[in-house]
Design a protein around this motif. Sequence first.
Motif, PDB file in Angstrom:
ATOM      1  N   LEU A   1       0.545  -1.454   0.070  1.00 22.76           N
ATOM      2  CA  LEU A   1       0.074  -0.127  -0.026  1.00 22.76           C
ATOM      3  C   LEU A   1       0.937   1.166   0.021  1.00 22.76           C
ATOM      4  O   LEU A   1       2.095   1.204   0.164  1.00 22.76           O
ATOM      5  N   LEU A   2       0.476   2.550  -0.335  1.00 22.93           N
ATOM      6  CA  LEU A   2       0.944   3.641  -0.511  1.00 22.93           C
ATOM      7  C   LEU A   2       0.903   4.517   0.727  1.00 22.93           C
ATOM      8  O   LEU A   2       0.014   4.545   1.456  1.00 22.93           O
ATOM      9  N   ASN A   3       2.217   5.041   1.050  1.00 23.91           N
ATOM     10  CA  ASN A   3       2.513   5.943   2.130  1.00 23.91           C
ATOM     11  C   ASN A   3       1.749   7.252   1.700  1.00 23.91           C
ATOM     12  O   ASN A   3       2.496   8.233   1.127  1.00 23.91           O
ATOM     13  N   VAL A   4       0.512   7.454   1.746  1.00 24.82           N
ATOM     14  CA  VAL A   4      -0.152   8.765   1.077  1.00 24.82           C
ATOM     15  C   VAL A   4       0.404  10.145   1.589  1.00 24.82           C
ATOM     16  O   VAL A   4       0.658  10.923   0.789  1.00 24.82           O
ATOM     17  N   GLU A   5       0.649   9.938   2.910  1.00 28.83           N
ATOM     18  CA  GLU A   5       0.961  11.173   3.602  1.00 28.83           C
ATOM     19  C   GLU A   5       2.530  11.538   3.283  1.00 28.83           C
ATOM     20  O   GLU A   5       2.426  12.763   2.486  1.00 28.83           O
ATOM     21  N   GLY A   6       3.444  10.660   3.205  1.00 27.82           N
ATOM     22  CA  GLY A   6       4.851  10.819   2.595  1.00 27.82           C
ATOM     23  C   GLY A   6       4.684  11.345   1.103  1.00 27.82           C
ATOM     24  O   GLY A   6       5.497  12.250   0.745  1.00 27.82           O
ATOM     25  N   ILE A   7       3.969  10.682   0.340  1.00 28.11           N
ATOM     26  CA  ILE A   7       3.969  11.313  -1.000  1.00 28.11           C
ATOM     27  C   ILE A   7       3.380  12.522  -1.136  1.00 28.11           C
ATOM     28  O   ILE A   7       3.726  13.394  -2.063  1.00 28.11           O
ATOM     29  N   VAL A   8       2.161  12.934  -0.576  1.00 29.57           N
ATOM     30  CA  VAL A   8       1.398  14.265  -0.747  1.00 29.57           C
ATOM     31  C   VAL A   8       2.698  15.230  -0.077  1.00 29.57           C
ATOM     32  O   VAL A   8       2.813  16.477  -0.833  1.00 29.57           O
ATOM     33  N   HIS A   9       3.474  15.032   0.708  1.00 32.19           N
ATOM     34  CA  HIS A   9       4.386  15.844   1.187  1.00 32.19           C
ATOM     35  C   HIS A   9       5.453  16.101  -0.019  1.00 32.19           C
ATOM     36  O   HIS A   9       5.945  17.282  -0.259  1.00 32.19           O
ATOM     37  N   THR A  10       6.317  14.784  -0.447  1.00 35.06           N
ATOM     38  CA  THR A  10       7.264  14.895  -1.406  1.00 35.06           C
ATOM     39  C   THR A  10       6.987  15.484  -2.862  1.00 35.06           C
ATOM     40  O   THR A  10       7.662  16.241  -3.362  1.00 35.06           O
ATOM     41  N   ASP A  11       5.783  14.880  -3.426  1.00 38.38           N
ATOM     42  CA  ASP A  11       5.405  15.179  -4.728  1.00 38.38           C
ATOM     43  C   ASP A  11       4.371  16.089  -4.690  1.00 38.38           C
ATOM     44  O   ASP A  11       4.253  16.402  -5.932  1.00 38.38           O
ATOM     45  N   GLY A  12       3.781  16.508  -3.769  1.00 37.91           N
ATOM     46  CA  GLY A  12       2.885  17.520  -3.745  1.00 37.91           C
ATOM     47  C   GLY A  12       3.238  18.947  -3.154  1.00 37.91           C
ATOM     48  O   GLY A  12       3.791  20.009  -3.857  1.00 37.91           O
ATOM     49  N   LEU A  13       3.401  18.799  -1.809  1.00 39.74           N
ATOM     50  CA  LEU A  13       3.571  20.129  -1.046  1.00 39.74           C
ATOM     51  C   LEU A  13       4.862  20.703  -1.462  1.00 39.74           C
ATOM     52  O   LEU A  13       5.122  22.060  -1.449  1.00 39.74           O
ATOM     53  N   GLU A  14       5.900  19.954  -1.690  1.00 38.14           N
ATOM     54  CA  GLU A  14       7.331  20.550  -1.823  1.00 38.14           C
ATOM     55  C   GLU A  14       7.477  20.901  -3.380  1.00 38.14           C
ATOM     56  O   GLU A  14       8.428  21.908  -3.558  1.00 38.14           O
ATOM     57  N   ILE A  15       6.671  20.540  -4.131  1.00 36.01           N
ATOM     58  CA  ILE A  15       6.661  21.056  -5.444  1.00 36.01           C
ATOM     59  C   ILE A  15       5.704  21.936  -5.751  1.00 36.01           C
ATOM     60  O   ILE A  15       5.951  23.121  -6.487  1.00 36.01           O
ATOM     61  N   TYR A  16       4.294  21.683  -5.585  1.00 37.41           N
ATOM     62  CA  TYR A  16       3.264  22.641  -5.808  1.00 37.41           C
ATOM     63  C   TYR A  16       3.198  23.766  -4.786  1.00 37.41           C
ATOM     64  O   TYR A  16       1.995  23.309  -4.218  1.00 37.41           O
ATOM     65  N   LYS A  17       3.879  24.406  -4.262  1.00 38.07           N
ATOM     66  CA  LYS A  17       3.858  25.090  -3.132  1.00 38.07           C
ATOM     67  C   LYS A  17       2.606  26.174  -3.193  1.00 38.07           C
ATOM     68  O   LYS A  17       2.101  26.529  -2.206  1.00 38.07           O
ATOM     69  N   ASP A  18       2.347  26.662  -4.353  1.00 37.86           N
ATOM     70  CA  ASP A  18       1.294  27.537  -4.475  1.00 37.86           C
ATOM     71  C   ASP A  18      -0.281  26.768  -4.734  1.00 37.86           C
ATOM     72  O   ASP A  18      -1.454  27.426  -5.096  1.00 37.86           O
TER      73      ASP A  18
END
Length: 380
Positions: free
Chosen positions: A149-166
């Motif tokens: 299964l996916l570590n959704v929280e980690g993915i949202v932080h690394t692939d989402g929040l760190e890249i799409y800050k706006d």
Amino acid sequence: MTERHITYLLESEPPRPLAAAKYLLLLARRATKNLYSSLEGKSPYQLFVDFLELVEKYAEEVGMDEDETLALQDSTNQIQQAVNGEEAEDTPSGEEAASVSGRLMRIAGPPIPTESGVIHKPLAVSKAEKDQDTEVLENEDTDPSNPRLLNVEGIVHTDGLEIYKDQAGRLWTGLATYWIKRGEFDRATATFERGLATVLTIRDFTQIFDAYAEFSETMISTLMDALADEDNLEDEDFDAEDTEKDLDERMKAFELLMDRRPFLVNEVLIRRNPNEVVEWEKRIALYGSNDEKVVETYIKALETISPRKATGPLYPLYVNFAKFYEEGGSVDPETGESATEPNITEARKIFEKGSRVQFKTIDELAELWCEWAEMELRNE
């Protein structure tokens, strides 16, 4: 053809959301690195939002629960520390090295003798091993044949929040929605709070706050319906007392959230520009007659604002702080209670401190001296 295949996986019977989510994550990551162009013209961010919406819809089938997420985060942190050549705790010279069942746990640093006198060399993690670990993690996240299964929280932080800050508002609410769908309500609440404490725009704040408020209202409504249901009251497994207690706590938390809104908005604006004098003055005004918080905020503002970078005149902050003491609205440092008598001594200290500040213009310094002189005249 991968996007069409994802559609097929979700429309098949039974649907295969985990495989679809991993394909979608792979496309989003490749698109971010300009290695993939969507046939439907979707941007890398749109692909990641599609992944997030899929995770929200199939939370149980796609993502890890809270315990698995925390365990994986701890493991990842330990690997990162090993990669960086860091130790969880430094072993002072002369002390025994930490070991478990005779196996040395030290990661880096000079060799340390054990009780047997044998010298153990510190473990080293090579760059190749680091790259291999990273590749394994990425493969597990994006390999549809892997049942992990996916570590959704980690993915949202690394692939989402760190890249799409706006787009922080949408990403934080998506992560919180995932936890809500899994029934991890405390984790969802903590996620909303972290989002409110980190965003830098009012748009993102409003998006998170509105979703947080809606979640709180839904929880309260659900608990009230449960208490009003006569079938539940006749059910021996239903604990009405605990439900009422939970309802009271959530109602208090909701009221507190509403009361905190002006302060949270103010915090967003101060985080965006810590040198904005007007926002610090607004924060002081929000505390009203809470003298202890007023003093605390004045002190924090004067410590935070860089005089040369201040937005707007800075000297009024010193003047108003001094007037606060002059008018008797101060906190006794010994008792912690509000004083009723004017404290001219403390007011002078504020003016004296302000007179040594390197203001942006000489006019501000001149105004400060004038205000100090007028205070002395007022108090003879």
